[in-house]
Design an enzyme around this catalytic site. Structure first.
Site, short mmCIF file in Angstrom:
data_model
loop_
_atom_site.label_atom_id
_atom_site.label_comp_id
_atom_site.label_asym_id
_atom_site.label_seq_id
_atom_site.Cartn_x
_atom_site.Cartn_y
_atom_site.Cartn_z
N ASP A 79 0.84 -1.20 0.00
CA ASP A 79 0.00 0.00 0.00
C ASP A 79 0.88 1.25 0.00
O ASP A 79 1.80 1.36 0.81
CB ASP A 79 -0.86 -0.07 1.29
CG ASP A 79 -1.87 1.03 1.40
OD1 ASP A 79 -2.41 1.43 0.36
OD2 ASP A 79 -2.14 1.47 2.54
N GLU A 131 -1.36 6.16 -8.26
CA GLU A 131 -1.96 7.36 -7.63
C GLU A 131 -1.14 8.57 -8.01
O GLU A 131 0.08 8.58 -7.85
CB GLU A 131 -1.97 7.15 -6.10
CG GLU A 131 -2.46 8.36 -5.33
CD GLU A 131 -2.43 8.13 -3.81
OE1 GLU A 131 -2.51 6.95 -3.37
OE2 GLU A 131 -2.32 9.12 -3.08
N GLY A 212 -8.86 5.83 1.93
CA GLY A 212 -9.50 6.60 3.00
C GLY A 212 -10.86 6.04 3.37
O GLY A 212 -11.80 6.80 3.65
O1 G3H Z 1 -4.27 3.01 2.11
C1 G3H Z 1 -4.86 3.07 3.17
C2 G3H Z 1 -6.07 3.80 3.36
O2 G3H Z 1 -6.46 4.56 2.33
C3 G3H Z 1 -6.68 3.89 4.68
O3 G3H Z 1 -7.49 5.02 4.88
O4 G3H Z 1 -7.03 5.29 7.28
O5 G3H Z 1 -8.86 6.53 6.18
O6 G3H Z 1 -9.06 4.10 6.54
P1 G3H Z 1 -8.14 5.26 6.30
#
Ligand code: G3H
Length: 286
Positions: A79, A131, A212
Site C-alpha cells: 500500500d 496514484e 481513506g
Molecule cells: O491506504 C490506506 C487507506 O487509504 C486507509 O485510509 O485510514 O482513512 O481508513 P483510512
C-alpha cells in the site's frame, strides 16, 4: 489465484473488496477471522512503514498460511509504495499486487516511475495501482478536526490527467481523490460522486480504488461501489478500535502474559472488518 479475475468479478458483480491494513499478527487474525466468517475475498495490505515493521517475507508467509487455513482468496498488497525500489522489493518477496503512490512526484516523474513499476509487475503477472493526486490526511485519529478544510476541489482528480496517466503507464487500477481523506474526522465525509462518475466514464477499462475508507458516509461508499469502485482501503477505524480496546484492557488487568488478553483487541478489529465487508457487498463472494 488470479488477481485480475477477482477484480473483474467484483467489477461485474457491483461489489468491492476491502483492503485492510495490517502490521501485526493480531490484526492478521482479526481480518482473516472476518473474511472466513463472511466468506469474502479480501486484500491484506501494508504500507512501506508497516511492512518494514512486520517484514516482507514474514508478510508473504503469513498470507499464504492464512489463505490455506481460511479457504478465502487473500491478495497481498503493498500500500502506498513510495518508489520503484519499494515496489520491486514487494514484488520480489511475493506480493500479489502493488500500489505506486507517485502523488508527491511531478507528473512527468510519476509517468516514468509508474511505467517502470508496471513493466516489472506485469512480468510477474501482478496488477499495479497508481496514484497521482495526493489523498490528503493520514491514517490517524483527527476527531477534533473538520474534514472539509482538507477537501479542496482544486486538488481532486482531473479525469483527463487520469486518462493520460493510465494510457501512458498501463496501470491496472487507478486511485482517485474525490474528497476521500485518510483518517477519522469530527464528522463523516461526503465524496464528490459526480466527479467519480466522470472519472469512470473517462477510463472505463481501468479498475478504480477508493482510499481513506474510514469515516466516509456509508451511503456515499455504497454509491461509489455501484459506480465502479472495486477496492476500498481501510486502516484508521481498525487502528483506533485496536488501540482503544487495548488501552481499556491494560488499565483493568494485571495479566502479564500478553497473549492471554489479546482476544478483545482482535474482536474489536474484527468487528470493524466485518462491518466493512458487509458495506462493500463482498459477503459470500469467496
Ligand atoms: O491506504 C490506506 C487507506 O487509504 C486507509 O485510509 O485510514 O482513512 O481508513 P483510512
Amino acid at each position: 489465484m488470479n488477481v485480475y479475475e477477482i477484480l473483474k468479478k467484483a467489477d461485474d458483480g457491483n461489489y468491492a473488496l476491502g483492503a485492510f491494513n495490517c502490521a501485526n499478527i493480531e490484526t492478521f487474525k482479526a481480518i482473516t477471522n472476518a473474511a472466513k466468517k463472511l466468506k469474502s475475498p479480501i486484500l491484506i495490505e501494508a504500507s512501506d512503514g508497516e511492512v518494514t515493521y512486520i517484514g516482507y517475507k514474514q508478510m508473504v508467509a503469513l498470507k499464504q498460511i492464512y489463505m490455506e487455513e481460511t479457504g478465502v482468496p487473500i491478495i497481498l498488497n503493498l500500500d502506498h509504495g513510495k518508489d520503484f525500489e519499494s515496489c520491486k522489493r514487494a514484488i520480489e518477496a511475493g506480493f500479489d499486487y502493488v500500489h505506486i503512490d507517485a502523488s508527491k512526484s511531478s507528473f512527468e516523474d510519476a509517468l516514468r516511475e509508474a511505467a517502470e513499476v508496471v513493466k516489472l509487475a506485469h512480468k510477474h503477472g501482478i496488477p499495479v495501482e497508481g496514484e497521482i493526486d495526493h489523498i490528503e490526511g493520514s491514517s490517524a485519529d483527527h476527531r477534533s478536526e473538520d474534514p472539509t478544510r482538507l477537501q479542496d476541489p482544486k486538488l481532486f482528480t482531473d479525469p483527463e490527467r487520469a486518462r493520460e496517466f493510465v494510457e501512458k503507464t498501463g496501470v491496472d487500477v487507478f486511485a482517485s481523490f474525490v474528497g476521500n481523506l485518510h483518517g477519522i474526522y469530527a464528522s463523516n465525509m461526503h465524496l464528490n460522486l459526480d466527479l467519480l462518475k466522470k472519472i469512470k466514464a473517462t477510463i472505463p477499462d481501468t479498475f478504480l480504488s477508493l482510499h481513506g475508507g474510514s469515516g466516509i458516509f456509508d451511503e456515499d461508499v455504497r454509491q461509489a461501489v455501484t459506480m465502479g469502485i472495486v477496492k476500498v482501503n481501510v486502516n484508521s477505524e481498525m487502528r483506533i478500535a485496536f488501540k482503544m480496546s487495548l488501552q481499556e484492557l491494560l488499565n483493568s488487568t494485571n495479566e502479564v502474559a500478553v497473549y492471554k488478553i489479546m482476544d478483545k483487541p482482535i474482536e474489536a478489529v474484527q468487528k470493524v472488518v466485518e462491518y466493512k465487508i458487509g458495506l462493500f457487498g463482498s459477503t459470500g463472494k469467496a
